[in-house]
Scaffold this motif. Structure first.
Motif, short mmCIF file in Angstrom:
data_model
loop_
_atom_site.label_atom_id
_atom_site.label_comp_id
_atom_site.label_asym_id
_atom_site.label_seq_id
_atom_site.Cartn_x
_atom_site.Cartn_y
_atom_site.Cartn_z
N GLU A 279 0.84 -1.20 0.00
CA GLU A 279 0.00 0.00 0.00
C GLU A 279 0.88 1.25 0.00
O GLU A 279 0.62 2.21 -0.74
CB GLU A 279 -0.93 0.00 1.22
N ILE A 280 1.92 1.24 0.81
CA ILE A 280 2.83 2.39 0.86
C ILE A 280 3.57 2.54 -0.47
O ILE A 280 3.66 3.64 -1.02
CB ILE A 280 3.82 2.26 2.05
N ILE A 281 4.08 1.44 -1.00
CA ILE A 281 4.79 1.48 -2.29
C ILE A 281 3.92 2.06 -3.39
O ILE A 281 4.38 2.86 -4.21
CB ILE A 281 5.29 0.07 -2.67
N ASN A 282 2.66 1.68 -3.41
CA ASN A 282 1.75 2.16 -4.45
C ASN A 282 1.38 3.63 -4.30
O ASN A 282 0.99 4.27 -5.27
CB ASN A 282 0.48 1.30 -4.48
N ARG A 283 1.52 4.18 -3.12
CA ARG A 283 1.13 5.57 -2.87
C ARG A 283 2.30 6.55 -2.88
O ARG A 283 2.13 7.70 -3.27
CB ARG A 283 0.45 5.68 -1.51
N VAL A 284 3.46 6.15 -2.40
CA VAL A 284 4.57 7.08 -2.17
C VAL A 284 5.09 7.65 -3.49
O VAL A 284 5.14 6.97 -4.51
CB VAL A 284 5.71 6.40 -1.36
N VAL B 232 7.82 11.18 2.60
CA VAL B 232 8.62 10.60 3.68
C VAL B 232 7.92 9.33 4.16
O VAL B 232 6.70 9.31 4.31
CB VAL B 232 8.75 11.59 4.86
N VAL B 233 8.72 8.29 4.41
CA VAL B 233 8.19 7.03 4.94
C VAL B 233 8.94 6.69 6.23
O VAL B 233 10.16 6.77 6.27
CB VAL B 233 8.32 5.88 3.92
N ILE B 234 8.18 6.30 7.25
CA ILE B 234 8.76 5.83 8.50
C ILE B 234 8.50 4.33 8.58
O ILE B 234 7.34 3.90 8.59
CB ILE B 234 8.15 6.53 9.74
N ILE C 109 12.92 0.22 -1.57
CA ILE C 109 12.01 0.59 -2.67
C ILE C 109 11.63 2.06 -2.57
O ILE C 109 11.57 2.77 -3.57
CB ILE C 109 10.77 -0.33 -2.66
N VAL C 110 11.39 2.53 -1.36
CA VAL C 110 11.07 3.95 -1.13
C VAL C 110 12.20 4.83 -1.65
O VAL C 110 11.97 5.84 -2.32
CB VAL C 110 10.79 4.20 0.37
N LEU C 111 13.44 4.44 -1.36
CA LEU C 111 14.59 5.22 -1.83
C LEU C 111 14.65 5.23 -3.36
O LEU C 111 15.00 6.26 -3.95
CB LEU C 111 15.88 4.66 -1.25
N MET C 112 14.32 4.12 -4.00
CA MET C 112 14.32 4.08 -5.47
C MET C 112 13.27 5.02 -6.05
O MET C 112 13.42 5.51 -7.17
CB MET C 112 14.09 2.66 -5.98
N LYS C 113 12.22 5.28 -5.29
CA LYS C 113 11.17 6.19 -5.74
C LYS C 113 11.49 7.65 -5.39
O LYS C 113 10.67 8.53 -5.54
CB LYS C 113 9.82 5.77 -5.16
N SER D 175 13.99 5.10 10.02
CA SER D 175 13.55 4.05 10.94
C SER D 175 12.91 4.69 12.17
O SER D 175 13.10 5.88 12.43
CB SER D 175 14.74 3.18 11.36
N SER D 176 12.22 3.88 12.94
CA SER D 176 11.60 4.39 14.17
C SER D 176 12.63 4.71 15.24
O SER D 176 12.31 5.31 16.25
CB SER D 176 10.59 3.38 14.71
N ARG D 177 13.88 4.33 15.02
CA ARG D 177 14.96 4.66 15.95
C ARG D 177 15.72 5.92 15.51
O ARG D 177 16.69 6.31 16.14
CB ARG D 177 15.92 3.48 16.09
N GLY D 178 15.27 6.52 14.40
CA GLY D 178 15.85 7.79 13.98
C GLY D 178 16.97 7.69 12.97
O GLY D 178 17.61 8.68 12.67
N MET D 179 17.22 6.49 12.43
CA MET D 179 18.26 6.34 11.41
C MET D 179 17.65 6.60 10.04
O MET D 179 16.66 5.97 9.66
CB MET D 179 18.84 4.92 11.43
N GLN D 180 18.24 7.53 9.31
CA GLN D 180 17.77 7.79 7.96
C GLN D 180 18.38 6.76 7.02
O GLN D 180 19.59 6.52 7.04
CB GLN D 180 18.12 9.21 7.50
N TYR D 181 17.53 6.13 6.22
CA TYR D 181 18.01 5.19 5.21
C TYR D 181 18.50 6.01 4.02
O TYR D 181 17.84 6.98 3.61
CB TYR D 181 16.89 4.26 4.75
#
Length: 151
Positions: free
Chosen positions: A58-63, A68-70, A79-83, A89-95
Motif C-alpha cells: 500500500e505504501i509502495i503504491n502511494r509514495v 517521507v516514509v517511517i 524501494i522507497v529510496l528508489m522512488k 527508521s523508528s529509531r531515527g536512522m535515515q536510510y
C-alpha cells in the motif's frame, strides 16, 4: 510532501504526529486490520488486510518523490529510496543509498543463520533517549527536505 507510516508496529506514532502538526504536514498511517488502533485525530488511517506485505505494498503504491516514509523494514526502505522519497527508521536512522545495501545484506545473512538453526541477537530494548533521538532526527530531516523544496 506526505508522511507515510508503516503503522503496524511503529512505536513513535505520537512523535510523528507531534512534529508533523508543527509543519502542517499530512500523515497517513497504513495499518493491517489486525493492528487497527484508535484514531489520533490528526492522521488519515488506511487499513489493509492482514496478509504478509499488504502494508508495504500500500505504501509502495502511494509514495511519490519527495514524500517521507517511517518504517523499520529494510526491503520497503530500499524501494522507497528508489522512488526518490525519504525514509527513516523508528529509531531515527535515515536510510540512504549509502547504507541500505549493507542493511539488506545483514538482514539476508541473519536469515541464513536462522534457517540453518542458529540464533541471532535482536534489537536492544527501546529507550526514552531513542524516542528523543527520533524526534530530533525526524524534525531535522523534515526541515532539510522542506528547505530543499523551496530552492
Amino acid at each position: 510532501m506526505i508522511i507515510y507510516v508503516d503503522g503496524d508496529a511503529c512505536p513513535v506514532k505520537g512523535e510523528i504526529v507531534e512534529v508533523s502538526k508543527k509543519y502542517d504536514l499530512q500523515v497517513i498511517m497504513v495499518l493491517s486490520i489486525c493492528h487497527l488502533t484508535k484514531s489520533d485525530g490528526f492522521s488519515e488511517y488506511v487499513v489493509v488486510d492482514h496478509r504478509d506485505q499488504s502494508v508495504d505494498m500500500e505504501i509502495i503504491n502511494r509514495v511519490k518523490k519527495g514524500d517521507v516514509v517511517i518504517t523499520d523494514d529494510y526491503g520497503l526502505a530500499s524501494i522507497v529510496l528508489m522512488k526518490e522519497a525519504l525514509c527513516m527508521s523508528s529509531r531515527g536512522m535515515q536510510y540512504t543509498a549509502e547504507n541500505i545495501d549493507l542493511l539488506l545484506y545483514k538482514r539476508h545473512m541473519n536469515q541464513k543463520i536462522m534457517r540453518a538453526g542458529g540464533k541471532v541477537k535482536g534489537p536492544a530494548k527501546r529507550s526514552n533517549s531513542e524516542d528523543r533521538q527520533f524526534l530530533i532526527n525526524y524534525e531535522k530531516m523534515l526541515k532539510q527536505s522542506l528547505y530543499n523544496s523551496l530552492l
